[in-house]
Motif scaffolding. Structure first.
Motif, mmCIF file in Angstrom:
data_model
loop_
_atom_site.group_PDB
_atom_site.id
_atom_site.type_symbol
_atom_site.label_atom_id
_atom_site.label_comp_id
_atom_site.label_asym_id
_atom_site.label_seq_id
_atom_site.Cartn_x
_atom_site.Cartn_y
_atom_site.Cartn_z
ATOM 1 N N LYS A 50 0.834 -1.205 0.000
ATOM 2 C CA LYS A 50 0.000 0.000 0.000
ATOM 3 C C LYS A 50 0.869 1.257 0.000
ATOM 4 O O LYS A 50 0.658 2.180 -0.802
ATOM 5 C CB LYS A 50 -0.904 0.017 1.230
ATOM 6 C CG LYS A 50 -1.695 1.298 1.416
ATOM 7 C CD LYS A 50 -2.378 1.371 2.761
ATOM 8 C CE LYS A 50 -1.436 1.431 3.925
ATOM 9 N NZ LYS A 50 -0.923 2.740 4.273
ATOM 10 N N ASP A 51 1.875 1.297 0.870
ATOM 11 C CA ASP A 51 2.750 2.472 0.960
ATOM 12 C C ASP A 51 3.545 2.680 -0.318
ATOM 13 O O ASP A 51 3.674 3.806 -0.803
ATOM 14 C CB ASP A 51 3.700 2.342 2.145
ATOM 15 C CG ASP A 51 2.991 2.462 3.485
ATOM 16 O OD1 ASP A 51 1.840 2.944 3.512
ATOM 17 O OD2 ASP A 51 3.593 2.066 4.504
ATOM 18 N N ARG A 54 1.281 4.028 -3.097
ATOM 19 C CA ARG A 54 1.015 5.452 -2.895
ATOM 20 C C ARG A 54 2.228 6.283 -3.311
ATOM 21 O O ARG A 54 2.085 7.290 -3.998
ATOM 22 C CB ARG A 54 0.676 5.713 -1.421
ATOM 23 C CG ARG A 54 0.316 7.169 -1.147
ATOM 24 C CD ARG A 54 0.215 7.478 0.328
ATOM 25 N NE ARG A 54 1.510 7.260 0.950
ATOM 26 C CZ ARG A 54 1.688 6.611 2.084
ATOM 27 N NH1 ARG A 54 0.680 6.104 2.735
ATOM 28 N NH2 ARG A 54 2.896 6.459 2.577
#
Length: 123
Positions: A50-51, A54
């Motif tokens: 997820k990081d 992003r």
């Protein structure tokens, strides 16, 4: 404290991008369990994916130089400005809430006048 950060390899990034194309953004656990990507991403968690996703998108949109300029611009906008005009009114809004029932002041011929009102305040 957690495990130390590991630099992402080009192969891991490619697997992440392919996983998002196949399963969609937000399906991090599904991407990790997919046999097509699990061998490459076995050292990563769903939060890591997820990081990284992003950060890939932010960098693709802004680029590192533009991110630095944007951060500097935001810092400068947050600095309060002082006006030499003693009648100047400065308002800081700390949220996105709409201000209702506010009447701006207009300065005209040495008198303060509330716009939309018949009241006049003489100096």
């Amino acid at each position: 404290m957690g495990a130390p950060k590991q630099k992402w390899t080009a192969e891991e990034e490619a697997a992440l991008k392919a996983g998002v194309l196949k399963h969609g953004a937000g399906k991090w656990r599904t991407i990790l369990t997919d046999p097509e990507f699990s061998d490459v991403l076995h050292m990563r968690s769903n939060v890591d994916l997820k990081d990284k996703w992003r950060n890939i998108n932010v960098t693709a949109i802004w680029g590192s130089r533009q991110k630095a300029r944007l951060a500097a611009l935001k810092r400068n906008q947050l600095t309060p400005k002082h006006d030499a005009n003693p009648l100047a009114i400065s308002t800081v809004v700390k949220s996105d809430e709409e201000i209702v029932d506010a009447k701006p002041l207009a300065v005209s011929g040495g008198a303060l006048e509330s716009v939309g009102s018949k009241e006049r305040v003489k100096r």
